[in-house]
Design a protein around this motif. Structure first.
Motif, PDB file in Angstrom:
ATOM      1  N   THR A  54       5.018  -8.359   4.145  1.00 55.96           N
ATOM      2  CA  THR A  54       6.240  -9.116   4.420  1.00 55.96           C
ATOM      3  C   THR A  54       5.993 -10.132   5.534  1.00 55.96           C
ATOM      4  N   GLN A  76      13.707  -8.791   7.269  1.00 53.19           N
ATOM      5  CA  GLN A  76      13.256  -7.635   6.497  1.00 53.19           C
ATOM      6  C   GLN A  76      12.045  -6.974   7.144  1.00 53.19           C
ATOM      7  N   ASN A 132       9.103  -3.353  -2.733  1.00 55.35           N
ATOM      8  CA  ASN A 132      10.204  -2.563  -2.189  1.00 55.35           C
ATOM      9  C   ASN A 132      10.693  -1.558  -3.234  1.00 55.35           C
ATOM     10  N   THR A 165      16.186  -0.005   1.681  1.00 59.17           N
ATOM     11  CA  THR A 165      15.191  -0.605   0.790  1.00 59.17           C
ATOM     12  C   THR A 165      15.881  -1.242  -0.414  1.00 59.17           C
ATOM     13  N   ARG A 168      17.192  -4.531   0.568  1.00 63.95           N
ATOM     14  CA  ARG A 168      16.147  -5.559   0.590  1.00 63.95           C
ATOM     15  C   ARG A 168      15.837  -6.033  -0.822  1.00 63.95           C
TER      16      ARG A 168
END
Length: 181
Positions: A54, A76, A132, A165, A168
């Motif tokens: 990320t 994130q 994710n 999660t 995200r």
């Protein structure tokens, strides 16, 4: 020969004392400690791998939506990194030992690295969305192990992390949509 045996026995005694120094009292059985800490350590390795990917994409973002994507991935990344200490400390609380190095992470991680020189921004979002998703699946698997072993606290924490999660994933999905689709 006797001196060698004494030295070997002495080393074993030192190792036993060192291991005992890290023993944490827990109501879980030795098998439960092994299974739960093993599952959580694998999740932790995936969290570190996802965090670094990320941040990699955050640092290498480009294009017309740079600012929005750059900020999204920074947010994130912070959320992902925030899980690391809680997961590692949970492993210790249940009597296990946790990750010790980048090499240890590399041996356990299931989320693949991306070392490409260039990744299209839309491909970055899609890859992170899928990663994710893989992390959420692994956390659900760990949750099942925690349930089987009666570790309610770890299961509860995993539920929160699964929810984060999934958020995200949702944001990455929406940010990656093209046109009016």
């Amino acid at each position: 020969m006797a001196a060698h045996r004494e030295a070997h026995t002495g080393n074993r005694d030192v190792r036993a004392r060192q291991k005992a120094a890290l023993d944490t009292p827990t109501a879980l059985s030795a098998d439960a400690t092994r299974d739960v800490s093993g599952a959580l350590n694998a999740v932790l390795a995936d969290i570190f791998a996802l965090y670094l990917k990320t941040k990699n994409f955050h640092w290498h973002m480009s294009g017309p939506h740079f600012r929005d994507y750059h900020l999204l991935l920074d947010e994130q990344g912070q959320q992902i990194f925030a899980m690391t200490d809680d997961v590692a400390e949970r492993v210790r609380k249940v009597g296990g030992a946790t990750l010790r190095s980048i090499g240890h992470i590399a041996r356990l991680q299931r989320i693949p690295d991306n070392d490409a020189d260039y990744v299209d921004p839309q491909d970055m979002l899609a890859e992170l969305r899928d990663d994710n998703g893989a992390l959420a699946l692994r956390m659900r698997e760990a949750h099942s192990i925690c349930d089987e072993q009666g570790d309610i606290a770890s299961a509860s924490l995993l539920e929160t992390w699964i929810d984060e999660t999934e958020r995200r994933i949702w944001f990455l999905f929406e940010a990656g949509r093209r046109g009016n689709a």
